[in-house]
Design a protein around this motif. Structure first.
Motif, PDB file in Angstrom:
ATOM      1  N   ASP A   1      70.656  20.469  75.554  1.00  0.00           N
ATOM      2  CA  ASP A   1      70.872  19.025  75.430  1.00  0.00           C
ATOM      3  C   ASP A   1      69.825  18.399  74.527  1.00  0.00           C
ATOM      4  N   ALA A   2      68.577  18.857  74.700  1.00  0.00           N
ATOM      5  CA  ALA A   2      67.502  18.290  73.891  1.00  0.00           C
ATOM      6  C   ALA A   2      67.722  18.605  72.417  1.00  0.00           C
ATOM      7  N   ILE A   3      68.246  19.808  72.117  1.00  0.00           N
ATOM      8  CA  ILE A   3      68.510  20.140  70.716  1.00  0.00           C
ATOM      9  C   ILE A   3      69.627  19.241  70.195  1.00  0.00           C
ATOM     10  N   LYS A   4      70.615  19.012  71.043  1.00  0.00           N
ATOM     11  CA  LYS A   4      71.736  18.165  70.625  1.00  0.00           C
ATOM     12  C   LYS A   4      71.261  16.751  70.330  1.00  0.00           C
ATOM     13  N   HIS A   5      70.362  16.222  71.149  1.00  0.00           N
ATOM     14  CA  HIS A   5      69.889  14.853  70.964  1.00  0.00           C
ATOM     15  C   HIS A   5      68.638  14.785  70.111  1.00  0.00           C
ATOM     16  N   LYS A   6      68.321  15.878  69.420  1.00  0.00           N
ATOM     17  CA  LYS A   6      67.202  15.920  68.463  1.00  0.00           C
ATOM     18  C   LYS A   6      65.861  15.576  69.105  1.00  0.00           C
ATOM     19  N   THR A   7      65.688  15.898  70.391  1.00  0.00           N
ATOM     20  CA  THR A   7      64.389  15.630  70.995  1.00  0.00           C
ATOM     21  C   THR A   7      63.568  16.902  71.143  1.00  0.00           C
ATOM     22  N   ALA A   8      64.159  18.054  70.837  1.00  0.00           N
ATOM     23  CA  ALA A   8      63.408  19.307  70.953  1.00  0.00           C
ATOM     24  C   ALA A   8      62.714  19.588  69.631  1.00  0.00           C
ATOM     25  N   ASN A   9      61.728  18.766  69.283  1.00  0.00           N
ATOM     26  CA  ASN A   9      61.082  18.998  67.992  1.00  0.00           C
ATOM     27  C   ASN A   9      59.604  19.296  68.163  1.00  0.00           C
ATOM     28  N   GLY A  10      59.312  20.182  69.099  1.00  0.00           N
ATOM     29  CA  GLY A  10      57.932  20.613  69.275  1.00  0.00           C
ATOM     30  C   GLY A  10      57.403  21.318  68.053  1.00  0.00           C
ATOM     31  N   TRP A  11      58.262  22.061  67.345  1.00  0.00           N
ATOM     32  CA  TRP A  11      57.799  22.789  66.156  1.00  0.00           C
ATOM     33  C   TRP A  11      57.384  21.849  65.065  1.00  0.00           C
ATOM     34  N   LYS A  12      58.040  20.663  64.998  1.00  0.00           N
ATOM     35  CA  LYS A  12      57.608  19.671  64.011  1.00  0.00           C
ATOM     36  C   LYS A  12      56.259  19.094  64.418  1.00  0.00           C
ATOM     37  N   LYS A  13      56.138  18.861  65.753  1.00  0.00           N
ATOM     38  CA  LYS A  13      54.885  18.313  66.248  1.00  0.00           C
ATOM     39  C   LYS A  13      53.729  19.272  65.951  1.00  0.00           C
ATOM     40  N   TYR A  14      53.998  20.580  66.124  1.00  0.00           N
ATOM     41  CA  TYR A  14      52.950  21.563  65.884  1.00  0.00           C
ATOM     42  C   TYR A  14      52.523  21.544  64.427  1.00  0.00           C
ATOM     43  N   ARG A  15      53.514  21.378  63.536  1.00  0.00           N
ATOM     44  CA  ARG A  15      53.185  21.381  62.113  1.00  0.00           C
ATOM     45  C   ARG A  15      52.428  20.112  61.736  1.00  0.00           C
ATOM     46  N   ASP A  16      52.871  18.957  62.298  1.00  0.00           N
ATOM     47  CA  ASP A  16      52.235  17.699  61.924  1.00  0.00           C
ATOM     48  C   ASP A  16      50.846  17.557  62.533  1.00  0.00           C
ATOM     49  N   ASN A  17      50.696  17.997  63.811  1.00  0.00           N
ATOM     50  CA  ASN A  17      49.410  17.830  64.490  1.00  0.00           C
ATOM     51  C   ASN A  17      48.676  19.152  64.578  1.00  0.00           C
ATOM     52  N   TYR A  18      48.779  19.946  63.523  1.00  0.00           N
ATOM     53  CA  TYR A  18      48.197  21.286  63.589  1.00  0.00           C
ATOM     54  C   TYR A  18      46.709  21.234  63.884  1.00  0.00           C
ATOM     55  N   ASP A  19      46.020  20.238  63.282  1.00  0.00           N
ATOM     56  CA  ASP A  19      44.571  20.168  63.468  1.00  0.00           C
ATOM     57  C   ASP A  19      44.212  19.927  64.921  1.00  0.00           C
ATOM     58  N   TRP A  20      44.990  19.061  65.575  1.00  0.00           N
ATOM     59  CA  TRP A  20      44.709  18.751  66.983  1.00  0.00           C
ATOM     60  C   TRP A  20      44.900  19.987  67.858  1.00  0.00           C
TER      61      TRP A  20
ATOM     62  N   GLN B   1      42.178  22.498  67.228  1.00  0.00           N
ATOM     63  CA  GLN B   1      40.918  22.069  67.842  1.00  0.00           C
ATOM     64  C   GLN B   1      40.907  22.421  69.329  1.00  0.00           C
ATOM     65  N   ASN B   2      42.041  22.172  70.003  1.00  0.00           N
ATOM     66  CA  ASN B   2      42.121  22.521  71.424  1.00  0.00           C
ATOM     67  C   ASN B   2      42.001  24.020  71.625  1.00  0.00           C
ATOM     68  N   GLN B   3      42.686  24.769  70.756  1.00  0.00           N
ATOM     69  CA  GLN B   3      42.639  26.224  70.891  1.00  0.00           C
ATOM     70  C   GLN B   3      41.216  26.718  70.743  1.00  0.00           C
ATOM     71  N   ILE B   4      40.500  26.178  69.749  1.00  0.00           N
ATOM     72  CA  ILE B   4      39.135  26.649  69.516  1.00  0.00           C
ATOM     73  C   ILE B   4      38.225  26.211  70.647  1.00  0.00           C
ATOM     74  N   ALA B   5      38.472  24.995  71.185  1.00  0.00           N
ATOM     75  CA  ALA B   5      37.617  24.503  72.269  1.00  0.00           C
ATOM     76  C   ALA B   5      37.725  25.396  73.500  1.00  0.00           C
ATOM     77  N   SER B   6      38.921  25.919  73.774  1.00  0.00           N
ATOM     78  CA  SER B   6      39.066  26.748  74.965  1.00  0.00           C
ATOM     79  C   SER B   6      38.780  28.214  74.702  1.00  0.00           C
ATOM     80  N   LEU B   7      39.176  28.677  73.531  1.00  0.00           N
ATOM     81  CA  LEU B   7      39.105  30.115  73.285  1.00  0.00           C
ATOM     82  C   LEU B   7      37.849  30.532  72.557  1.00  0.00           C
ATOM     83  N   GLY B   8      37.202  29.572  71.911  1.00  0.00           N
ATOM     84  CA  GLY B   8      36.079  29.957  71.077  1.00  0.00           C
ATOM     85  C   GLY B   8      36.566  30.402  69.723  1.00  0.00           C
ATOM     86  N   GLU B   9      37.360  31.458  69.715  1.00  0.00           N
ATOM     87  CA  GLU B   9      37.876  31.975  68.454  1.00  0.00           C
ATOM     88  C   GLU B   9      39.304  32.454  68.696  1.00  0.00           C
ATOM     89  N   VAL B  10      40.225  32.032  67.862  1.00  0.00           N
ATOM     90  CA  VAL B  10      41.623  32.396  68.106  1.00  0.00           C
ATOM     91  C   VAL B  10      41.908  33.809  67.612  1.00  0.00           C
TER      92      VAL B  10
END
Lengths: 196, 301, 189
Positions: free
Chosen positions: C150-169, C172-181
């Motif tokens: 349903d989310a794909i149908k209503h164009k709300t499943a756009n986590g992949w776009k969010k990941y691309r747009d907010n890649y820095d954020w 930053q979270n990944q590095i804060a928790s993992l130290g090194e990815v």
């Protein structure tokens, strides 16, 4: 058919006659535990390996902060007699060091690396023992020591989900159960015509 | 000439649509066998178009070029397939050896592209695919050469006409031992279950396809559908007497493919050395025995 | 004789139409990469076999991240697996979706105070659908997949776009928790 109770007893007499055992525990039909001094471990493991306990099942440690000791546990197994033997020995907690048993059981390589990672025990003679195995890039004290606080570490390193306060507001609403009880009481009163 | 080319591309397209539908129906059938409802019959079309609608990553030009070469090579092979006696694009060029050579272009394109991805599992998959090919091709070729020796022609439509002219004396009946070998070789060629060593999703993560995603994978799926179409049509023409009209072809095609996928549903996967040993032991022996008794003793049913 | 008049479509409208057609195919043919690190993975066999039969929705397991559309994270993620998960997620071809099963991916679940297990998956990779429960039952898992469709149908499943747009954020979270990815161990070198 061999009697395994006798096997366990045999082991106890055999070991106690050769080594200076601090404490012996006959845990069950198939399990015996010996507490020995640190210097005896190598010769004892060597002796047990030659008498048929040729599999090192596990090697780990226990932290006893009250006694200020670290206890090493070696578990060996005999496939012919079906008896597990635990060999325990207490070592210094502040500066835990032990000689590796790599010449006796080569399979201890990864157990020793794990024990080094989780308890900070240094095994002399194992060239890989300082390498990381399970925890990657660990930056705190070894995590299975009792003085390590996992909750504080988790809160410091991992973002926690913050919940909105709506739950509490909902709880401050009038209780539906009370309303329902009041309504039921009213219905009962009407049904009885005001009589008790 | 131009018209014949378009006709040939039309045959390839027909093969793609036909095989994709038949494979979809077979997915439904195997779902029912396992007491499931099964996917829609057009699920394979949805899968392929979905893959074509996705974005793809590239691993260098060999990776991309190999995919195009594979698809082009297979379409070029499918152009020569005689679907029925009259439904064929190049009436004089449907020699069996044309298929044997041209189908290798597509396969080599895929092998080249998969090796270009640099993934070790892809290399293992390609090596296994080529090893399987080497295993099943030798017994299969022995049977085909027997047929060519008996009939005196190597044209696919000529062989189909020969069987129809002799009172529908199909080679699956006339040469029963050879037909067994051909069925086994066809199963290996289609990558059906006991001989599925080069796909092996749980073992080498779908082998040659391991690094493909999006458009390239969609093109390879189209290529595989057309490859399966070629292999099953060759079997129909060589052993089941071809087809006088399109309906007979569809019935025979569906029967062959469904029977094979039913067989494959109850088997587990061989290891690669088991595949090679199996094909070099029994099918090769049976094929040689069949050739000997058919050519030198003349015992043809 | 009247000829049908077509109004001129702008480039954006044309793109949107194509995207909607693509969405139809994408939501009817979802291939999963099952990252079965936790106990919720035990709910997947009944979802796939004859009891609930995921394949009737066009879904199926896939062997490699390149071929898959859904990254199915079933259960808790330790730091070590999170590194591999980020690798896997970045290898998938777009559009890609993430489904988190169980409360461990939402807030840590019963491992909320562990030193080795992360608490919130959507701080590191964007999650499109969560299925709550410890563990969720199979109906809930299937319902989660229908929600994703349903989310794909209503164009709300756009986590992949969010990941691309907010890649820095996310980085930053990944590095804060993992130290090194990046993974450094003896098996990768």
């Amino acid at each position: 058919m061999m009697n395994s109770t006798n096997n366990a007893l045999e082991v106890i007499t055999l070991v106690e006659s050769k080594y200076n055992v601090v404490k012996t525990e006959h845990i069950s039909k198939y399990q015996v535990a010996f507490e020995v001094i640190r210097e005896d471990i190598h010769s004892m493991l060597n002796f047990l390996k030659n008498s048929g306990w040729k599999q090192l099942s596990y090697l780990s440690a226990i932290d006893w902060p009250e006694e200020d000791k670290m206890e090493l546990v070696y578990i060996v197994f005999n496939w012919d007699k079906g008896v597990h033997i635990q060999i325990r020995s207490k070592i210094d907690r502040e500066n835990p060091e032990m000689d590796s048993i790599l010449p006796i059981f080569p399979g201890c390589k990864y157990y020793e690396r794990e024990a080094h990672e989780f308890f900070g025990i240094v095994f002399h003679g194992n060239p890989d023992s300082m390498k990381q195995l399970i925890l990657e890039g660990w930056d705190d004290i070894p995590p299975l020591r009792k003085d390590f606080d996992p909750r504080a570490y988790s809160e410091a390193h991992f973002p926690q989900r913050e919940y909105t306060e709506t739950f509490i507001e909902l709880n401050q609403q009038e209780s539906k159960q009370e309303k329902r009880a009041a309504r039921q009481a009213h219905i009962d009163e009407v049904r009885k015509g005001g009589k008790k | 000439m131009m018209l014949s080319m378009l006709y040939g591309v039309g045959i390839a397209f027909f093969g793609f649509v036909l095989h994709t539908s038949v494979a979809g129906i077979n997915r439904k059938i195997s779902g029912r066998l396992q007491k499931r409802y099964g996917p829609k019959w057009y699920q394979e079309f949805l899968d392929i178009f979905k893959l074509l609608s996705k974005r793809a990553t590239s691993h260098g030009w060999i990776f991309d070029f190999g995919v195009i070469m594979a698809l082009g090579g297979i379409i070029a092979t499918a152009m020569f397939i005689p679907v029925t006696n009259n439904f064929l694009a190049f009436p004089d060029f449907d020699n069996f050896f044309i298929f044997a050579y041209l189908i290798a272009v597509g396969m080599l394109g895929m092998a080249m592209s998969a090796s270009g991805s640099g993934n070790p599992l892809a290399s293992i998959g390609v090596m296994r695919a080529l090893t399987t090919m080497l295993a099943y091709d030798i017994p299969y070729m022995v049977v085909i050469v027997t047929i060519i020796k008996l009939t005196g022609t190597s044209s696919i439509s000529g062989l189909a006409l020969y069987q129809q002219a002799a009172g529908n004396n199909w080679f699956i009946v006339a040469l029963p031992l050879g037909a067994i070998v051909a069925v086994l070789a066809l199963m290996a060629g289609l990558g059906k279950k006991p001989f599925e060593t080069y796909i092996a999703p749980a073992e080498i993560a779908s082998g040659p396809l391991v690094e493909y995603g999006g458009k390239q994978l969609g093109m390879l799926f189209i290529m595989m559908e057309i490859t399966h179409f070629i292999e099953v049509s060759l079997f129909v023409n060589l052993f089941l007497g071809g087809a006088e009209n399109i309906f007979i072809f569809l019935v025979k095609y569906f029967a062959v493919y469904t029977a094979l996928s039913l067989i494959s549903n109850v088997y587990a996967r061989f290891k690669i050395d088991q595949v090679v040993l199996f094909f070099y032991k029994w099918p090769l022996l049976i094929a040689i025995v069949q050739g000997f008794i058919a050519i030198y003793l003349g015992w043809v049913i | 004789m009247k000829s049908t008049k077509f109004s001129e479509l702008s480039q954006e409208q044309v793109d949107r139409k194509w995207w909607e057609i693509g969405d139809f195919f994408r939501r009817n043919s979802l291939w999963m990469l099952m990252y079965c690190t936790g106990c919720c993975a035990i709910e997947l066999p009944p979802a796939m076999t004859s009891a609930y039969d995921m394949e009737r929705l066009g879904m199926g397991p896939m062997a490699t991240p390149r071929q898959a559309d859904i990254l199915l994270v079933s259960g808790y993620l330790s730091l070590k697996t999170l590194r591999r998960l980020i690798y896997t997620y970045e290898q998938m071809s777009e559009p890609k979706y993430v489904v988190g099963l169980g409360s461990c991916t939402i807030n840590g679940g019963i491992y909320h105070d562990s030193h080795a297990v992360i608490n919130q998956l959507d701080q590191y990779v964007p999650v499109d659908v969560y299925v709550a429960g410890c563990m969720p039952n199979t109906e809930a898992v299937m319902n989660g997949f229908v929600d994703l469709m349903d989310a794909i149908k209503h164009k709300t499943a756009n986590g992949w776009k969010k990941y691309r747009d907010n890649y820095d954020w996310y980085r930053q979270n990944q590095i804060a928790s993992l130290g090194e990815v990046e993974v450094h161990d003896e098996f990768h070198e």
